[in-house]
Design an enzyme around this catalytic site. Structure first.
Site, short mmCIF file in Angstrom:
data_model
loop_
_atom_site.label_atom_id
_atom_site.label_comp_id
_atom_site.label_asym_id
_atom_site.label_seq_id
_atom_site.Cartn_x
_atom_site.Cartn_y
_atom_site.Cartn_z
N HIS A 219 -13.68 3.71 -8.38
CA HIS A 219 -12.64 3.84 -7.39
C HIS A 219 -12.11 2.56 -6.95
O HIS A 219 -11.12 2.39 -6.17
CB HIS A 219 -13.06 4.50 -5.85
CG HIS A 219 -13.83 3.71 -5.13
ND1 HIS A 219 -15.21 3.46 -4.93
CD2 HIS A 219 -13.38 3.05 -4.23
CE1 HIS A 219 -15.51 2.71 -4.37
NE2 HIS A 219 -14.47 2.40 -3.33
C1 UD1 Z 1 -11.34 1.83 0.69
C2 UD1 Z 1 -11.83 0.51 0.92
C3 UD1 Z 1 -12.83 0.21 -0.14
C4 UD1 Z 1 -14.16 1.20 0.15
C5 UD1 Z 1 -13.30 2.69 -0.14
C6 UD1 Z 1 -14.23 3.86 -0.06
C7 UD1 Z 1 -10.04 -0.91 1.47
C8 UD1 Z 1 -9.18 -2.30 1.11
N1 UD1 Z 1 -10.74 -0.50 0.46
O1 UD1 Z 1 -10.91 2.07 -0.66
O2 UD1 Z 1 -13.57 -0.87 0.40
O3 UD1 Z 1 -14.89 1.19 -0.90
O4 UD1 Z 1 -12.42 2.73 0.72
O5 UD1 Z 1 -13.94 4.93 -0.63
O6 UD1 Z 1 -9.98 -0.84 2.68
N2 UD1 Z 1 -6.53 8.84 -0.65
C9 UD1 Z 1 -6.55 10.22 -0.52
N3 UD1 Z 1 -7.04 10.77 0.52
C10 UD1 Z 1 -8.05 10.36 1.36
C11 UD1 Z 1 -8.14 8.79 1.38
C12 UD1 Z 1 -7.30 8.11 0.53
O7 UD1 Z 1 -5.70 10.91 -1.13
O8 UD1 Z 1 -8.63 10.80 2.22
C13 UD1 Z 1 -5.74 8.23 -1.32
C14 UD1 Z 1 -4.57 7.72 -0.98
O9 UD1 Z 1 -3.47 8.20 -1.93
C15 UD1 Z 1 -4.64 6.09 -1.07
C16 UD1 Z 1 -5.63 5.99 -2.01
O10 UD1 Z 1 -6.46 7.11 -2.08
O11 UD1 Z 1 -3.55 5.75 -1.55
C17 UD1 Z 1 -6.74 4.90 -1.80
O12 UD1 Z 1 -7.00 5.00 -0.52
P1 UD1 Z 1 -7.14 3.38 0.75
O13 UD1 Z 1 -7.30 3.90 1.90
O14 UD1 Z 1 -6.22 2.49 0.32
O15 UD1 Z 1 -8.45 2.83 -0.05
P2 UD1 Z 1 -9.66 3.27 -1.02
O16 UD1 Z 1 -9.52 3.06 -2.31
O17 UD1 Z 1 -10.35 4.47 -0.58
#
Ligand code: UD1
Length: 379
Positions: A219
């Site tokens: 991820h």
């Molecule tokens: C975040 C953390 C990372 C951690 C990870 C655990 C940062 C910079 N990164 O990354 O350190 O290891 O969480 O999972 O804070 N999304 C959904 N549903 C959700 C959450 C996210 O669809 O409930 C999608 C969104 O489209 C988003 C993407 O996942 O654009 C990434 O989510 P984001 O919150 O940016 O960070 P993570 O990749 O989850």
């Protein structure tokens, strides 16, 4: 004393579990512990399932920030957390790990002159092109209490001028206290493993009892946001899957990236599934022969559950696992990943040696330290 924990993403809910228990048992009437959820993770599978599995109280506040670019997401959190802290006036803000929620909460609190305590302080990948590295370095440098999981973390902070030796009672933002407490994720595994073992098979039809499968997760932005690198990883997992079936719980970011890179149909032998809850993941990993991951938490959980791990990154913050032979770094190169997987499958690590992450009482140590600091404040 008013303590506010700020969480927002999956790994933070896991860390919050032991902390809530420790505040309930050790905080006594002296501490009021509140939870603010930024909403960074908001799906039922990414958030609610963790609150349920870890028996966490409903957050006192949910900011509902959701997804966005780094600037937008972090900026919105900063503004909303400032409002929340001004209303609540906590004495101490607890932040966890290295996410955008960690950074926003640390900055918002520091600018309001509210003391910050960082759980999982001192971790370093030494790569500032990772958003997590920027977040954790900045959080450490505005914290008053730095709770380190390992000796290496203590040494990393010392190199940046954050020296151990200050007492908890004497800690200030300018002269913080650095304490090695162990890892709250070890506490979480100890507290939940028996419950996880009673769960039904989380991936029906896999034959979990036979211990003949691997679990993979991907991820990190550096892996998902580069289509060529993601393609290499998928190809490598496909090759591993010729030896042993691979279960791949898919983070929403990864699912989206796979679709965008036209990799939606996974190679034979890889079983892509929805993200699993904490207990289901513990159950799945504890029965696996091998873990392949770019997650920091999962590298530790593999060790704690006695499963070999191949890390799909070029470096790790958890270097002691590599030094102890539990973890092999393989980057995104299919040849290296396959070699590391085969070596790990052929010579599985022996039963867990030593207590690299403490003995399961890190959260109690943290709460006792917060109370000691709060008592000094009142004196
Ligand atoms: C975040 C953390 C990372 C951690 C990870 C655990 C940062 C910079 N990164 O990354 O350190 O290891 O969480 O999972 O804070 N999304 C959904 N549903 C959700 C959450 C996210 O669809 O409930 C999608 C969104 O489209 C988003 C993407 O996942 O654009 C990434 O989510 P984001 O919150 O940016 O960070 P993570 O990749 O989850």
């Amino acid at each position: 004393m008013k303590v506010t924990s700020v969480v927002g993403a999956r790994p933070q809910f896991v860390k919050l579990g032991p902390m809530c228990r420790a505040f309930a048992s050790r905080g006594g009437a002296f501490v009021t512990h509140r939870i603010v959820h930024t909403g960074q993770h908001y799906d039922a599978a990414m958030s609610d399932a963790f609150f349920r599995d870890l028996e966490l109280p409903t957050p006192d506040v949910n900011l509902g920030i959701g997804s966005g670019g780094h600037g937008v997401q972090t900026g919105q959190m900063l503004a909303r957390l400032e409002e929340a802290f001004l209303g609540e006036r906590p004495d101490l803000v607890l932040v966890y790990g290295d996410t955008n929620s960690t950074l926003a909460a640390s900055l918002a609190a520091a600018k309001l002159h509210i003391a910050v305590a960082h759980v999982e302080a001192g971790l370093r990948s030494f790569r500032k092109d990772m958003p997590e590295e920027v977040n954790r370095v900045l959080a450490d440098h505005v914290s008053t209490l730095l709770f380190c999981p390992t000796d290496r973390a203590v040494a990393n902070l010392a190199r940046e001028g954050l020296m151990a030796g200050t007492s908890i009672e004497g800690a200030t933002t300018d002269v913080p206290a650095v304490v090695r407490v162990g890892d709250v994720m070890k506490d979480a595994v100890d507290q939940n493993l028996a419950r996880a073992a009673r769960r039904p098979d989380p991936v029906p039809g896999l034959g979990i009892a036979g211990r003949d499968y691997a679990v993979a997760t991907v991820h990190r932005a550096e892996n998902t946001d580069d289509p060529a690198r993601l393609r290499q990883i998928v190809e490598a997992l496909g090759r591993v899957a010729r030896d042993v079936p691979v279960v791949l719980p898919l983070h929403p970011r990864t699912r989206g990236a796979l679709a965008a890179a036209k990799l939606g149909s996974l190679p034979e032998g890889i079983r892509g599934v929805e993200p699993l809850s904490y207990l289901d993941m513990l159950r799945l990993v504890s029965g696996a022969r091998l873990v392949l991951t770019d997650s920091g938490g999962l590298q530790k959980e593999a060790y704690l559950l006695g499963v070999a791990c191949v890390t799909l990154r070029d470096e790790t913050e958890w270097v002691e696992l590599v030094e102890a032979g539990w973890n092999r770094l393989a980057g995104a190169d299919p040849g290296r990943i396959l070699d590391a997987a085969r070596t790990s499958l052929e010579s599985a690590p022996q039963a867990s040696s030593g207590n690299l992450y403490g003995i399961g009482h890190a959260a109690e140590h943290i709460v006792a330290s917060c109370v000691a600091w709060g008592t000094r404040e009142r004196a």
